[in-house]
Design an enzyme around this catalytic site. Structure first.
Site, PDB file in Angstrom:
ATOM      1  N   HIS A 268       4.044   7.257  10.061  1.00  0.00           N
ATOM      2  CA  HIS A 268       5.497   6.954   9.123  1.00  0.00           C
ATOM      3  C   HIS A 268       6.515   7.477   9.913  1.00  0.00           C
ATOM      4  O   HIS A 268       7.470   7.807   9.433  1.00  0.00           O
ATOM      5  CB  HIS A 268       5.130   7.892   7.693  1.00  0.00           C
ATOM      6  CG  HIS A 268       4.073   7.369   6.917  1.00  0.00           C
ATOM      7  ND1 HIS A 268       4.157   7.826   5.614  1.00  0.00           N
ATOM      8  CD2 HIS A 268       3.266   6.296   7.053  1.00  0.00           C
ATOM      9  CE1 HIS A 268       2.825   7.162   4.885  1.00  0.00           C
ATOM     10  NE2 HIS A 268       2.273   6.445   5.964  1.00  0.00           N
TER      11      HIS A 268
ATOM     12  N   GLU B 153       0.931  -1.276   0.043  1.00  0.00           N
ATOM     13  CA  GLU B 153       0.059   0.084   0.045  1.00  0.00           C
ATOM     14  C   GLU B 153       0.877   1.196   0.071  1.00  0.00           C
ATOM     15  O   GLU B 153       0.534   2.217  -0.816  1.00  0.00           O
ATOM     16  CB  GLU B 153      -0.950   0.146   1.049  1.00  0.00           C
ATOM     17  CG  GLU B 153      -2.084   1.117   1.199  1.00  0.00           C
ATOM     18  CD  GLU B 153      -1.689   2.462   1.826  1.00  0.00           C
ATOM     19  OE1 GLU B 153      -2.146   3.466   1.272  1.00  0.00           O
ATOM     20  OE2 GLU B 153      -0.576   2.486   2.563  1.00  0.00           O
ATOM     21  N   GLU B 154       1.917   1.364   0.856  1.00  0.00           N
ATOM     22  CA  GLU B 154       2.801   2.525   1.127  1.00  0.00           C
ATOM     23  C   GLU B 154       3.559   2.865  -0.233  1.00  0.00           C
ATOM     24  O   GLU B 154       4.047   3.856  -0.278  1.00  0.00           O
ATOM     25  CB  GLU B 154       3.778   2.220   2.132  1.00  0.00           C
ATOM     26  CG  GLU B 154       3.059   1.962   3.559  1.00  0.00           C
ATOM     27  CD  GLU B 154       2.372   3.144   3.944  1.00  0.00           C
ATOM     28  OE1 GLU B 154       2.194   4.101   3.387  1.00  0.00           O
ATOM     29  OE2 GLU B 154       1.687   3.078   5.110  1.00  0.00           O
TER      30      GLU B 154
HETATM   31 ZN   LIG Z   1      -1.591   3.015   5.581  1.00  0.00          ZN
END
Ligand SMILES: [Zn+2]
Length: 504
Positions: free
Chosen positions: A467, A368-369
């Site tokens: 993050h 996803e990232e």
């Molecule tokens: Zn995420």
């Protein structure tokens, strides 16, 4: 905690009532907010839009099952134990890494243990490795002779490297793409551009963290190419997140094809302020060393598992979260928590021996990232079955106190789910919001017309950690994780048992 929620509800209703447009488009919860029954006579409730459609009632059996599911999830620490494995034992799960593969295997094994039919669906996972990252100011106004000043930053995911011994350049600080372009090549060529665009912490403190993030994330994703078009040799972006603890926030960036690829890093808000302040007095020069590498894509997988429907096995309700994470922390809030909620959804249904009428399909997404790779792969590989997907749920916004769920679908979906929100109201999660900004992995399904759902969480602290190296298990409050899992499980079972699929 109640006050901001109330004010949000009132505020949106009021804003809609006076017809404010334009700026409000930026916000997530655009439409109707379904309010707690306890508030039914409040002024806020009086300003709600009229409900569309006729009230929907569920059978007493279904309502009882939904309550059982909710209570079973609330009373269990299973989700927390799963999250502890993902974070503390497997650890950071960067796309393409050994830990990401380990997470695939662990989650697949756990789903098999829960007696699900598990498949690994191939995803070509970007494999980027961070390397060294360091920076220091080597010239600045008022510099003490022989002294340099360290700058705290982290390389953006996907960035190219500097030369091995680094590069040095004068920093030009800009507050927007417009400002960059107005300066033009004459002022930018050979320099390092700093996009000093702050994350709006006040907006986040009011519960609009996602909106604050969306406002500035284009500088992270597109800043390097914009700067390179004007001849810059490197790009720095102020971190897209809170800046109280001098933590750089990692994140994905991408290069346009019409500009040279230059190295890019996110520096802390504090360091952006430092540079901005010094720059006002005179030239500031930075020495920057970044040594990331982009390796060949890795073979990886979305983990897909079906809890077969008893009446309409071909009709699918997806419950999902993403397996991969950034590498600075251990990916607890982003998005180990989402995967843990998904596992809890299945475990609760198994424990209660409940059989959904439609198939509940678990998906733990990969990469996803790095651009929603797993979500796009699934949508592509299952294109022919889009009409069989009656709904998709993803949690990818942490595990803060949940207020309810959000919908990206027709407004007529809402009354159908009012009975679910009434069940969830007992744990304070009875709100329903509409959004245009649904979770990344399921957004290709939303684009194909599938009604999509996200969890609506209190995100006032989410962007402190998002993050960063501080995205670790201790940031997750066990009871709140359980409440989130209760929403996912209850909503999924309701969607799988509705008399008719939700309208699309
Ligand atoms: Zn995420």
């Amino acid at each position: 905690m109640g006050t901001p929620i109330l004010s949000r509800t009132c505020w949106f209703s009021g804003a809609r009532a006076v017809g404010t447009v334009g700026w409000i488009k930026n916000f997530r919860k655009l439409a109707v907010v379904s309010i707690a029954l306890a508030m039914a006579n409040s002024p806020a409730a009086a300003r709600q839009e009229p409900r569309e459609g006729t009230p929907v009632t569920y059978s007493p059996e279904l309502l009882l099952e939904l309550k059982q599911i909710q209570q079973a999830a609330l009373g269990s620490d299973y989700a927390l134990r799963q999250l502890a494995v993902l974070t503390n034992k497997i650890g950071p799960r960067l796309s393409g890494s050994a830990q990401a593969q380990s997470a695939v295997e662990y989650v697949a094994g756990e789903l098999r243990r829960l007696r699900l039919d598990v498949r690994l669906e191939r995803v070509l996972a970007p494999h980027w490795v961070r390397g060294e990252e360091k920076a220091e100011l080597v010239k600045f106004p008022g510099q003490v002779s022989g002294i340099t000043q360290k700058i705290v930053l982290t390389t953006l995911g996907g960035s190219v490297a500097t030369p091995p011994n680094g590069l040095t350049g004068e920093i030009v600080s800009v507050g927007s793409f417009e400002e960059l372009n107005a300066l033009g090549r004459a002022r930018i060529e050979g320099k390092i551009v700093l996009f000093n665009c702050p994350f709006d912490q006040k907006m986040a403190a009011q519960g609009f963290g996602r909106e604050a993030y969306r406002q500035i994330v284009p500088y992270r994703t597109g800043g390097a190419s914009a700067a390179a078009r004007q001849g810059a040799v490197a790009a720095l972006v102020r971190s897209a997140g809170d800046s109280d603890y001098r933590l750089p926030h990692a994140g994905f960036m991408r290069y346009s094809t019409d500009a040279p690829q230059i190295p890019a890093a996110a520096l802390t808000g504090e360091d952006a302020e430092l540079i901005e302040g010094l720059s006002k007095e005179g030239p500031v020069r930075l020495h920057l060393t970044l040594t990331p590498q982009t390796l060949p894509d890795a073979e990886s997988y979305n983990v897909v598992a079906d809890l077969k429907g008893s009446e309409h096995p071909e009709q699918i309700v997806i419950v999902s979260g993403h397996l991969d994470s950034w590498d600075l922390g251990t990916g607890a809030i982003d998005d180990g928590a989402g995967v843990a909620m998904v596992l809890q959804t299945v475990r609760v249904l198994r424990d209660l021996n409940l059989h959904p009428k439609r198939t509940i399909r678990v998906i733990a997404w990969m990469s996803e990232e790095f651009g929603g790779i797993g979500g796009k792969a699934y949508a592509r590989d299952h294109k022919g079955e889009a009409s069989n997907h009656v709904a998709a749920i993803e949690s990818d916004h942490g595990a803060g106190h949940p207020l309810g769920f959000s919908i990206k679908a027709k407004q007529t979906v809402r009354p159908i789910l009012d009975p679910v929100s009434r069940v969830l109201q007992s744990s304070g999660a009875g709100l329903i919001g509409f959004t245009e900004d649904i979770e990344t992995d399921i957004s290709p399904l939303a684009d194909a017309g599938v009604p999509c759902f996200g969890l609506w969480q209190d995100d006032r602290t989410y962007f402190n950690y998002h993050h960063t190296a501080a995205d670790t298990l201790d940031k997750v409050v066990p009871e709140e994780l359980a409440k989130n899992a209760a929403i996912m499980a209850t909503l999924a079972y309701a969607l799988a048992n509705l008399a008719q699929p939700p309208p699309r």
